[in-house]
Design a protein around this motif. Structure first.
Motif, PDB file in Angstrom:
ATOM      1  N   ALA A 157       0.849  -1.190   0.000  1.00 22.97           N
ATOM      2  CA  ALA A 157       0.000   0.000   0.000  1.00 22.97           C
ATOM      3  C   ALA A 157       0.884   1.239   0.000  1.00 22.97           C
ATOM      4  CB  ALA A 157      -0.900  -0.012   1.243  1.00 22.97           C
ATOM      5  N   PRO A 158       0.438   2.348  -0.611  1.00 22.89           N
ATOM      6  CA  PRO A 158       1.284   3.539  -0.713  1.00 22.89           C
ATOM      7  C   PRO A 158       1.797   4.038   0.615  1.00 22.89           C
ATOM      8  CG  PRO A 158      -0.640   3.740  -2.138  1.00 22.89           C
ATOM      9  CD  PRO A 158      -0.824   2.493  -1.317  1.00 22.89           C
ATOM     10  N   TYR A 159       0.941   3.982   1.673  1.00 26.23           N
ATOM     11  CA  TYR A 159       1.372   4.567   2.937  1.00 26.23           C
ATOM     12  C   TYR A 159       2.518   3.801   3.571  1.00 26.23           C
ATOM     13  CZ  TYR A 159      -1.457   0.875   5.108  1.00 26.23           C
ATOM     14  OH  TYR A 159      -1.978  -0.332   5.488  1.00 26.23           O
ATOM     15  N   MET A 198      -4.697   9.004  -9.110  1.00 28.33           N
ATOM     16  CA  MET A 198      -4.127   9.723 -10.253  1.00 28.33           C
ATOM     17  C   MET A 198      -5.212   9.945 -11.313  1.00 28.33           C
ATOM     18  SD  MET A 198      -0.347   8.034 -10.813  1.00 28.33           S
ATOM     19  CE  MET A 198       1.029   8.463  -9.754  1.00 28.33           C
ATOM     20  N   ASP A 199      -5.174  11.103 -11.957  1.00 24.88           N
ATOM     21  CA  ASP A 199      -6.207  11.500 -12.922  1.00 24.88           C
ATOM     22  C   ASP A 199      -5.519  12.174 -14.100  1.00 24.88           C
ATOM     23  OD1 ASP A 199      -8.562  12.218 -14.164  1.00 24.88           O
ATOM     24  OD2 ASP A 199      -8.978  13.898 -12.829  1.00 24.88           O
ATOM     25  N   VAL A 202       0.117  16.347  -5.432  1.00 17.27           N
ATOM     26  CA  VAL A 202       0.239  15.811  -4.083  1.00 17.27           C
ATOM     27  C   VAL A 202       0.650  16.924  -3.128  1.00 17.27           C
ATOM     28  CG1 VAL A 202       0.802  13.465  -4.806  1.00 17.27           C
ATOM     29  CG2 VAL A 202       2.635  15.121  -4.511  1.00 17.27           C
ATOM     30  N   GLN A 203       0.219  16.795  -1.897  1.00 15.75           N
ATOM     31  CA  GLN A 203       0.634  17.741  -0.878  1.00 15.75           C
ATOM     32  C   GLN A 203       2.011  17.356  -0.359  1.00 15.75           C
ATOM     33  OE1 GLN A 203      -0.830  20.673   0.103  1.00 15.75           O
ATOM     34  NE2 GLN A 203      -2.032  20.206  -1.738  1.00 15.75           N
ATOM     35  N   ALA A 239      -4.749   7.258  -2.142  1.00 16.67           N
ATOM     36  CA  ALA A 239      -5.668   7.716  -3.184  1.00 16.67           C
ATOM     37  C   ALA A 239      -6.306   9.040  -2.816  1.00 16.67           C
ATOM     38  CB  ALA A 239      -6.732   6.655  -3.434  1.00 16.67           C
ATOM     39  N   ALA A 240      -6.676   9.201  -1.567  1.00 13.04           N
ATOM     40  CA  ALA A 240      -7.339  10.429  -1.143  1.00 13.04           C
ATOM     41  C   ALA A 240      -6.402  11.636  -1.173  1.00 13.04           C
ATOM     42  CB  ALA A 240      -7.917  10.250   0.260  1.00 13.04           C
TER      43      ALA A 240
END
Length: 494
Positions: A3-5, A76-77, A106-107, A12-13
């Motif tokens: 998972a990304p985290y 991603m979009d 991304v922040q 995703a959020a």
């Protein structure tokens, strides 16, 4: 799949795309055309750090697929933006992201950062192009983006570089590559020109409000926010170009669609750093009229700002306000340049005659075609005491008498502010780089990478990330370029 985290990557959020909120008149949504058989060429630890990502982010099992355009992380979009612009001083009409896709935003610890693929295939804005980038040009952009960042010059950054055996036709058959670029915003002068030229004032206003609200909120507090927007861009552009001139950087293709609304160096193509100092140097082989020579860059920047002002007139409405905003360039640019030049000369105080001292120095460099970077760096070893000679900088000049005459003026200037040799050298070494991305260094890295060895790209990146440091093990990278370097040509296809 991790998972990304787990690696500190955004979930995703946390992937957002504020630009998408502008509406479909501003972009086209579409997927990338992925590279077959991708391989990592290099990744930038500095760029990853700026995102707040761990150094080993690229080791995630699906990272190579994502950054070669073959997959997306959740959230991603991808979209390609539309813009227009003036190219070589001529209106070129509709342009746009012809080989780039904005994946999202991304922040980061320092705010929002847009992530963009370059070389990701055809878009509706590709015109006659194939939408691809070749390994040669991608290596140049990757290295120079990070070199400029390390020099402290406002720039887009490059997170990573991926290569593929996919053949791409340019002047000859080359292989494809993809660079992932980072910037707070990729909005260009040409975005505003597009909506003005096509008679879409509501879209123009929406874009201006977007830039002000998300990137330049201080403009909203002014009596005339759109005039304030123009003036802010004028000042940022003046500062950026002054930094280019101070370090000897030639952009090569300063079209309005290659000018960042945030005053960032963007679109590294036929760029070059000066070796021998030649104010009339043309680094772009395609620039047959010499429009973008080194000494014309400040003038061209102002021309481009006039084009931006014209595009903003439906919002500013008052010609006097627009002209007043543009007029700030005439003081902002020379003030920024003289501030940088005093620092490069090791001067702590200001005197009215400093501009003459700088001009005389640059005239000397130009007359003898002295290496720009070496001359400034060696000048740091110049002693105030005449009995100690002039240091190694004198050896770079053919006309020693002319140098000695200038050195006497410089020595008197240093004496008037009681300059201390050691302190001055330390200060000058912090602003006069020893290592720049010379064309021949990039060419060596390119040739080795084209042969399948990416090690030189990664080694050179490490050198360029410390441009002001003494690096005894890399001394050869700071030497005069070899004779064969003069035959290197770069063009718009570079």
């Amino acid at each position: 799949m991790n998972a990304p985290y787990e690696l500190g990557l955004p979930t995703a959020a946390q992937w957002i795309n504020r630009y998408a909120s502008l509406g479909e008149a501003f972009y086209t949504r579409l997927p990338a055309q992925g590279l077959p058989e991708p391989r990592w060429v290099a990744t930038s630890d500095a760029a990853a750090h700026g995102l707040g990502w761990p150094r080993d982010w690229w080791a995630r099992s699906d990272a190579l697929s994502v950054f070669s355009g073959n997959a997306l992380w959740p959230g991603m979009d991808p979209l390609a933006t539309v813009y227009s612009g003036h190219q070589f001083g001529v209106w070129a009409g509709q342009l746009g992201d012809g080989r780039a896709l904005l994946l999202g935003e991304v922040q980061t610890p320092s705010g929002g950062m847009e992530v963009q693929l370059k070389g990701s295939g055809r878009t509706p804005y590709s015109r006659m192009g194939d939408g691809r980038a070749v390994l040669r040009s991608s290596i140049r952009e990757f290295l120079c983006s990070q070199a400029m960042h390390a020099l402290g010059i406002p720039t887009t950054q490059a997170l990573c570089l991926v290569a593929s055996p996919l053949p791409v036709l340019r002047e000859s058959v080359e292989t494809a590559a993809m660079v992932t670029r980072l910037a707070p915003s990729f909005v260009r002068f040409g975005h505003f020109e597009h909506f003005c030229h096509h008679g879409q004032p509501q879209a123009l206003r929406r874009l201006a409000d977007f830039v002000i609200d998300h990137h330049l909120p201080e403009c909203r507090r002014q009596a005339h926010p759109y005039a304030a927007l123009l003036e802010t861009v004028v000042r940022r552009t003046a500062e950026m170009v002054a930094q280019w001139q101070a370090v000897g950087f030639c952009h090569g293709v300063m079209n309005t669609d290659n000018m960042s609304i945030l005053g960032l160096t963007i679109d590294y193509g036929p760029f070059g750093f000066l070796d021998a100092f030649d104010p009339a140097h043309v680094c772009n082989h395609s620039d047959t009229q010499g429009r973008y020579t080194y000494h014309r860059q400040p003038q061209i920047a102002l021309w481009n700002l006039h084009a931006l002002a014209q595009a903003l007139m439906p919002l500013i409405e008052d010609t006097d306000l627009a002209l007043a905003a543009l007029e700030t360039y005439r003081s902002a640019y020379p003030d920024a340049l003289m501030r940088l030049m005093r620092a490069k000369l090791g001067l702590r105080t200001r005197e009215d005659s400093d501009a003459e001292l700088v001009d005389a120095w640059l005239t000397l460099l130009a007359r003898d075609r002295v290496d720009h970077t070496l001359a400034w760096r060696r000048l740091g070893q110049f002693p105030v005491d005449a009995a100690r000679g002039a240091g190694p900088v004198r050896d770079l000049f053919i006309d020693r008498a002319a140098f000695d005459a200038w050195a006497a003026r410089y020595r008197q200037r240093l004496a008037r502010e009681s300059s201390h040799d050691g302190e001055r050298r330390a200060a000058m070494d912090r602003v006069n780089p020893k290592y720049i991305l010379r064309n021949h260094l990039a060419e060596i890295a390119i040739r080795q990478a084209q042969a399948g060895d990416d090690g030189e790209v990664r080694r050179l990146l490490r050198v360029l990330e410390r441009p002001y440091d003494e690096q005894p093990e890399n001394e050869a990278d700071a030497a005069l370029p070899p004779d064969w370097a003069h035959s290197i040509e770069v063009s718009c296809s570079s």
